[in-house]
Design an enzyme around this catalytic site. Structure first.
Site, PDB file in Angstrom:
ATOM      1  N   ASP A  33       0.829  -1.209   0.000  1.00 33.94           N
ATOM      2  CA  ASP A  33       0.000   0.000   0.000  1.00 33.94           C
ATOM      3  C   ASP A  33       0.866   1.263   0.000  1.00 33.94           C
ATOM      4  O   ASP A  33       1.994   1.250   0.500  1.00 33.94           O
ATOM      5  CB  ASP A  33      -0.912  -0.031   1.240  1.00 33.94           C
ATOM      6  CG  ASP A  33      -2.104   0.903   1.072  1.00 33.94           C
ATOM      7  OD1 ASP A  33      -2.336   1.378  -0.059  1.00 33.94           O
ATOM      8  OD2 ASP A  33      -2.785   1.168   2.072  1.00 33.94           O
ATOM      9  N   HIS A  50       2.686   3.401  -8.946  1.00 35.46           N
ATOM     10  CA  HIS A  50       2.533   1.990  -9.306  1.00 35.46           C
ATOM     11  C   HIS A  50       3.727   1.505 -10.134  1.00 35.46           C
ATOM     12  O   HIS A  50       4.175   0.379 -10.005  1.00 35.46           O
ATOM     13  CB  HIS A  50       1.240   1.778 -10.099  1.00 35.46           C
ATOM     14  CG  HIS A  50       0.000   2.106  -9.311  1.00 35.46           C
ATOM     15  ND1 HIS A  50      -0.178   1.704  -8.004  1.00 35.46           N
ATOM     16  CD2 HIS A  50      -1.127   2.795  -9.643  1.00 35.46           C
ATOM     17  CE1 HIS A  50      -1.351   2.134  -7.569  1.00 35.46           C
ATOM     18  NE2 HIS A  50      -1.948   2.808  -8.537  1.00 35.46           N
ATOM     19  N   LEU A 144      12.120 -19.840  -4.679  1.00 39.98           N
ATOM     20  CA  LEU A 144      11.035 -19.090  -4.032  1.00 39.98           C
ATOM     21  C   LEU A 144       9.777 -19.062  -4.904  1.00 39.98           C
ATOM     22  O   LEU A 144       9.857 -18.870  -6.120  1.00 39.98           O
ATOM     23  CB  LEU A 144      11.512 -17.658  -3.767  1.00 39.98           C
ATOM     24  CG  LEU A 144      10.485 -16.722  -3.130  1.00 39.98           C
ATOM     25  CD1 LEU A 144      11.137 -15.945  -1.985  1.00 39.98           C
ATOM     26  CD2 LEU A 144       9.920 -15.728  -4.127  1.00 39.98           C
TER      27      LEU A 144
HETATM   28  C1  FPP Z   1      -1.839   0.186  -3.334  1.00 41.90           C
HETATM   29  O1  FPP Z   1      -1.440   1.503  -3.492  1.00 41.90           O
HETATM   30  C2  FPP Z   1      -1.382  -0.616  -4.438  1.00 41.90           C
HETATM   31  C3  FPP Z   1      -2.182  -1.158  -5.388  1.00 41.90           C
HETATM   32  C4  FPP Z   1      -3.624  -1.015  -5.446  1.00 41.90           C
HETATM   33  C5  FPP Z   1      -1.671  -1.928  -6.502  1.00 41.90           C
HETATM   34  C6  FPP Z   1      -0.291  -2.449  -6.383  1.00 41.90           C
HETATM   35  C7  FPP Z   1      -0.082  -3.277  -7.537  1.00 41.90           C
HETATM   36  C8  FPP Z   1       1.018  -3.421  -8.191  1.00 41.90           C
HETATM   37  C9  FPP Z   1       2.254  -2.730  -7.851  1.00 41.90           C
HETATM   38  C10 FPP Z   1       0.914  -4.315  -9.392  1.00 41.90           C
HETATM   39  C11 FPP Z   1       2.005  -5.220  -9.559  1.00 41.90           C
HETATM   40  C12 FPP Z   1       1.538  -6.398 -10.250  1.00 41.90           C
HETATM   41  C13 FPP Z   1       2.336  -7.313 -10.795  1.00 41.90           C
HETATM   42  C14 FPP Z   1       1.789  -8.611 -11.200  1.00 41.90           C
HETATM   43  C15 FPP Z   1       3.746  -7.059 -10.996  1.00 41.90           C
HETATM   44  P1  FPP Z   1      -2.528   2.651  -3.497  1.00 41.90           P
HETATM   45  O2  FPP Z   1      -2.698   3.099  -4.900  1.00 41.90           O
HETATM   46  O3  FPP Z   1      -3.786   2.175  -2.845  1.00 41.90           O
HETATM   47  O4  FPP Z   1      -1.817   3.728  -2.646  1.00 41.90           O
HETATM   48  P2  FPP Z   1      -2.534   4.869  -1.770  1.00 41.90           P
HETATM   49  O5  FPP Z   1      -3.139   4.183  -0.582  1.00 41.90           O
HETATM   50  O6  FPP Z   1      -1.375   5.740  -1.399  1.00 41.90           O
HETATM   51  O7  FPP Z   1      -3.527   5.546  -2.651  1.00 41.90           O
END
Ligand code: FPP
Length: 260
Positions: A33, A50, A144
């Site tokens: 997160d 992201h 892993l």
């Molecule tokens: C939370 O941050 C994160 C997510 C909703 C997505 C995380 C997903 C990835 C990094 C995708 C990777 C996937 C692969 C298969 C490599 P947020 O956007 O909720 O952050 P915030 O709480 O600060 O808004």
């Protein structure tokens, strides 16, 4: 309270120093997160967070492996994430392909085995294709296990398990007495994996957000203030260190604490 973990400078802290007790979590699950907030803090669009997140995934996979972790489950996309703006969802759906195109060769060299859990049927074809091909290319790897939770939600998982069990009972393949904890666990989306020993959530929120609710029953929880793109090797070492100092009791008593 846990003893303060003082690390030497540098990323390559020896696994022995990290754990002290020698106990490394076999399965670490992570709620990654804080990507959006990481980007906002820098005046960047959320998607920049992201994008950065993928680098962290790569680093943390490598470090987890080095520390002796056997399974790393990452919450990459939840059943609730579809509610986000269309452009962000589209971007998130492109990440598996981007990540796997960029890093798959390295993961293969590291002997990592890619797995996925969740309702993959709703993913766009290109996302599904990238994930399937990574699973196939790494299926004989013995290192892993990197397990992506994609379009995953614990409630949906439990509903799915209940439906399947009821079907098996009504088809007379199962009797009511066969519906045990073990049987329910077998119908979850990660039946071959041990339950997580350690759950890490980054980004400062203290909640589980519908993630592996059945499997986390006795998992040690660790919450970090760091945004996921800032979470690094040392952050993981610290989490593993805290885990190694915890006493797990699984509802029983701590060792040596029985009345004599
Ligand atoms: C939370 O941050 C994160 C997510 C909703 C997505 C995380 C997903 C990835 C990094 C995708 C990777 C996937 C692969 C298969 C490599 P947020 O956007 O909720 O952050 P915030 O709480 O600060 O808004």
């Amino acid at each position: 309270m846990f003893e303060k973990f003082s690390l030497h400078k540098g990323k390559t802290e020896s696994p022995h120093h990290v754990t002290k007790s020698g106990r490394v979590p076999e399965h670490v699950a992570i709620i990654m997160d804080g990507n959006g907030r990481w980007a906002k803090k820098r005046g960047l669009p959320r998607i920049a967070g992201h994008r950065e997140a993928m680098k962290t995934i790569k680093r943390i996979t490598k470090e987890a492996d080095r520390l002796g972790v056997k399974v790393l489950t990452l919450f990459a996309f939840s059943t609730e994430n579809w509610k986000r703006p269309k452009a962000e969802v589209e971007f998130l759906m492109k990440l598996p392909q981007q990540f796997l195109t960029t890093y798959l060769t390295e993961l293969v060299e590291q002997n990592v085995q890619v797995q996925a859990m969740g309702d993959l049927s709703r993913l766009p074809a290109y996302t599904l294709q990238a994930v399937k091909s990574a699973i196939e290319r790494t299926e004989n790897n013995t290192g892993l296990i990197l397990n992506f939770a994609l379009n995953y939600g614990s409630h949906a998982e439990i509903v799915h398990a209940v439906q399947n069990i009821i079907q098996e009972v009504s088809d007379h393949h199962l009797s009511l007495e066969d519906v045990t904890e073990q049987k329910i666990a077998e119908h979850m989306m990660s039946p071959a994996l041990p339950d997580p020993d350690l759950l890490i959530r980054t980004g400062g929120e203290i909640r589980l957000s519908n993630f592996m609710l059945w499997q986390l029953a006795y998992t040690e929880l660790y919450f970090s203030e760091e945004f996921w793109p800032d979470f690094n090797e040392r952050s993981l070492q610290e989490a593993v260190h805290v885990f190694s100092a915890r006493q797990r009791r699984f509802g029983g008593l701590a060792e040596g604490s029985e009345d004599s």
